[in-house]
Design an enzyme around this catalytic site. Structure first.
Site, PDB file in Angstrom:
ATOM      1  CB  SER A   9      -0.888   0.003   1.253  1.00 21.22           C
ATOM      2  OG  SER A   9      -1.582   1.220   1.385  1.00 21.22           O
ATOM      3  CG  HIS A  10       0.120   4.562  -2.215  1.00 23.55           C
ATOM      4  ND1 HIS A  10      -0.700   3.649  -2.835  1.00 23.55           N
ATOM      5  CD2 HIS A  10       0.833   5.155  -3.188  1.00 23.55           C
ATOM      6  CE1 HIS A  10      -0.500   3.699  -4.135  1.00 23.55           C
ATOM      7  NE2 HIS A  10       0.427   4.602  -4.385  1.00 23.55           N
ATOM      8  CB  SER A  11      -0.870   4.061   4.232  1.00 24.13           C
ATOM      9  OG  SER A  11      -0.909   4.169   5.635  1.00 24.13           O
TER      10      SER A  11
END
Length: 134
Positions: A9-11
């Site tokens: 994910s981006h997070s």
């Protein structure tokens, strides 16, 4: 059979939280989870090298199932595949299913099944909520 699930994910916070939730409910003796959100320096984004490192750590794993959330996370998961050795590519499967629900369903199913098609089908099926439409 050992399996690894890579959460991309981006997070980092998102993947860490998802990893914790799944570990509380899945069979972690047969399924190993990797939280691979964010960039190497902790910023929002994604990083193919983090994915490759997780694959290299999973050298005793028969199946590596990869779940990614959006755009560049998917692109980095695909790029990581291209950078792997052929024997690693055979075990690496990018699953086209929702990150949260798909990875959760896959982890639960992988705890009792070694059948890739069954694990993948369960991961994809969760996208069908069946909510009534207006």
């Amino acid at each position: 059979m050992k399996k690894s699930i890579l959460l991309v994910s981006h997070s980092q916070q998102l993947t860490e939280g998802l990893k914790q939730m799944i570990e509380d409910m899945a069979d972690t003796q047969t399924v190993t989870l990797y939280a691979l959100g964010g960039t190497a320096d902790g910023a929002l984004g994604s990083d193919a090298t983090k994915i490759i490192d997780a694959v290299n750590e999973s050298d005793q794993t028969a199946l590596i199932l990869v779940f990614a959330d959006l755009g560049s996370a998917v692109l980095n998961a695909e790029l990581a595949y291209d950078m792997l050795a052929p024997e690693q590519q055979k075990r690496y499967h990018l699953i086209d299913a929702p990150l949260v629900e798909g990875a959760f369903a896959a982890a639960i199913t992988a705890g009792f099944s070694d059948d890739l098609s069954q694990i993948t089908a369960e991961a994809k099926k969760v996208a069908e909520k069946g909510w009534p439409t207006a």
